[in-house]
Scaffold this active site. Structure first.
Site, mmCIF file in Angstrom:
data_model
loop_
_atom_site.group_PDB
_atom_site.id
_atom_site.type_symbol
_atom_site.label_atom_id
_atom_site.label_comp_id
_atom_site.label_asym_id
_atom_site.label_seq_id
_atom_site.Cartn_x
_atom_site.Cartn_y
_atom_site.Cartn_z
ATOM 1 N NE ARG A 65 -42.615 1.715 -25.502
ATOM 2 C CZ ARG A 65 -43.788 2.492 -26.770
ATOM 3 N NH1 ARG A 65 -42.854 2.883 -27.576
ATOM 4 N NH2 ARG A 65 -45.375 2.616 -26.804
ATOM 5 C CE1 TYR A 118 -20.690 -10.947 -21.725
ATOM 6 C CE2 TYR A 118 -22.255 -11.182 -23.359
ATOM 7 C CZ TYR A 118 -21.561 -11.338 -22.465
ATOM 8 O OH TYR A 118 -22.611 -11.108 -21.217
ATOM 9 C CG ASP A 191 -19.080 -4.047 -25.891
ATOM 10 O OD1 ASP A 191 -18.523 -4.175 -25.104
ATOM 11 O OD2 ASP A 191 -19.597 -4.633 -25.945
ATOM 12 C CE LYS A 216 -21.553 -7.210 -17.870
ATOM 13 N NZ LYS A 216 -20.607 -7.734 -19.219
HETATM 14 C C1 LIG Z 1 -21.509 -8.382 -20.159
HETATM 15 C C2 LIG Z 1 -21.309 -8.186 -21.632
HETATM 16 C C3 LIG Z 1 -21.707 -7.518 -22.370
HETATM 17 C C4 LIG Z 1 -24.106 -7.750 -22.062
HETATM 18 O O1 LIG Z 1 -23.966 -6.825 -21.397
HETATM 19 P P1 LIG Z 1 -25.480 -6.784 -19.896
HETATM 20 O O2 LIG Z 1 -25.682 -5.725 -19.231
HETATM 21 O O3 LIG Z 1 -25.028 -8.115 -19.490
HETATM 22 O O4 LIG Z 1 -26.530 -7.452 -21.252
HETATM 23 C C5 LIG Z 1 -21.983 -7.087 -23.129
HETATM 24 N N1 LIG Z 1 -20.260 -6.363 -23.795
HETATM 25 C C6 LIG Z 1 -19.332 -6.813 -22.758
HETATM 26 C C7 LIG Z 1 -17.712 -7.191 -23.317
HETATM 27 C C8 LIG Z 1 -19.492 -7.806 -21.725
HETATM 28 O O5 LIG Z 1 -18.587 -7.767 -21.158
#
Ligand SMILES: *Cc1c(COP(=O)(O)O)cnc(C)c1O
Length: 413
Positions: A65, A118, A191, A216
């Site tokens: 961890r 998001y 983000d 993504k």
């Molecule tokens: C998908 C996404 C998230 C969340 O990520 P997860 O891996 O699904 O927890 C946060 N911000 C954006 C812009 C996203 O596209």
């Protein structure tokens, strides 16, 4: 003479963090082995291995961890791609964002966030930070930096942005907001999931910390849920690491770390193709009479097109558009598609389409959706790397299915 220049971004995506004979491998593996061990044999009781002093970069590991060689390779590469000193890999983008925000705020603090955030992050801010942790949140239209400035308070401790946003692909001026916050003790986080570090590097524009859903583009193959945080700020990194390893513990597992590490090798090649395909799809949609609006930063008609040209090196692979019709038209359109799969998520090699009002943004109230401009016929598309002719032909099939209904109303009488 030796060439002392730094490796380029594209080279870092392929090999950074994976030096053969290092990182726990004695066989010279050219890719990082998947280290599954939950715990690591210590050299002996006398060895000076105080937990706080354990240094993964020196090949020291104690417990999975806290750190793990595969995750360490991933964290090293993530940091290099975002141009920061410290990377941390998480079990999801959500865990990465949660941990980062937790590092930046305490009860009584205030957060300013982009209203076009998001949907999961918005819910986290509302239902965890605001409701349970006593952190007040103000959402603003951050396409105008003046709105961010107007929302700042004495107790503002964090500003949280995305650019481009989901699903309307709006941009905020990252360098402008960084300037605004320069003299304040505020954590400025971005983000960067939609752009990926290939097209945008927020730390270079002045952000303090960058978060990703590596689920993504960074992984890129729709086969892992994972997240990441990168910062250049030593004190913030220490806090995030403490929360990552001890306070929250939502770390990226060895297998997911390996998948993201592998996916990132092709980031540059994939992003170029995603962008070329997205531009072609955007231009095609823009010409269709059935489409009332196309939202893609690469189109000169996009309100933030000039800003996109300044702060990004490419426009990305995600766009959204609005059909001139009703929810029935949207459904007929989507159901006629075969190359575009009806699914949430973005950033994989395959093309996906979704209806935010019925899917990703369904948890928001109709009033909230209306305020964000999310109509019932808004569709979000994550354009994949397939052959562009196949994608266009598929979309034409969608319009044909929609038009058949419109032009032959009497057939049903
Ligand atoms: C998908 C996404 C998230 C969340 O990520 P997860 O891996 O699904 O927890 C946060 N911000 C954006 C812009 C996203 O596209």
């Amino acid at each position: 003479m030796e060439d002392q220049s730094e490796p380029t971004f594209d080279t870092l995506t392929v090999s950074e963090g994976e030096e053969p004979f290092e990182n726990g491998s004695e066989a010279g593996d050219v890719v990082s082995p998947i280290h599954l061990a939950s715990t690591f044999a210590l050299p002996g009781l006398d060895a000076e291995m105080r937990l706080e002093d354990v240094d993964p970069a020196a090949g020291e590991f104690v417990y999975g961890r806290l750190s793990n060689p595969t995750r360490h390779a991933l964290e090293t590469r993530l940091a290099a791609l975002e141009g920061g000193a410290h990377g941390a890999a998480f079990a999801s983008g959500t865990a990465a964002i949660f941990t980062t925000l937790l590092a930046g705020v305490t009860p009584g603090d205030h957060v300013v966030a982009f209203e076009d955030l998001y949907a999961g992050t918005r819910r986290m801010l509302n239902d965890v930070f605001q409701s349970r942790l006593g952190v007040d949140v103000t959402y603003v239209d951050a396409t105008d930096t003046a709105n961010v400035a107007a929302a700042l308070r004495e107790e503002t401790a964090a500003v949280w942005m995305e650019s481009p946003t989901n699903p309307k692909l709006a941009l905020c001026d990252i360098a402008g907001i960084a300037d605004l916050l320069a003299d304040r003790d505020v954590m400025f986080g971005v983000d960067n999931t939609f752009a990926s570090p290939y097209f945008q590097r927020p730390l270079e524009l002045g952000a303090d910390v960058v978060a990703h859903s590596t689920t993504k583009y960074l992984n890129g193959h729709s086969d892992a849920i994972a997240g990441a945080v990168v910062t250049d700020d030593d004190a913030l990194a220490e806090e995030i690491r403490f929360l990552q390893q001890v306070g929250v513990g939502a770390v990226s597992g060895p297998f997911d770390s390996y998948l993201v590490l592998r996916g990132m090798k092709t980031l540059a090649a994939r992003m170029d193709r995603h962008e070329a395909n997205a531009m072609a799809v955007a231009e095609f949609l823009d010409e269709r009479p059935e489409v009332s609006d196309v939202y893609y930063p690469g189109l000169p008609s996009h309100p933030d097109h000039e800003l996109a040209r300044e702060q990004m090196s490419g426009f990305g692979g995600i766009l959204s558009f609005e059909l001139d019709g009703d929810i029935g038209d949207a459904k007929r359109f989507v159901e006629a598609l075969s190359e575009f799969t009806l699914a949430v998520s973005v950033g994989g090699v395959e093309s996906l389409i979704e209806l935010p009002a019925a899917m990703t943004h369904e948890p928001l109230s109709p009033a909230e959706r209306e305020a964000l401009g999310i109509s019932d016929t808004l569709m979000r598309v994550s354009v994949g790397i397939e052959g562009i002719d196949d994608l266009i032909a598929d979309l034409k099939g969608g319009f044909a299915a929609m038009d058949r209904r419109q032009t032959t109303p009497s057939a049903e009488n």
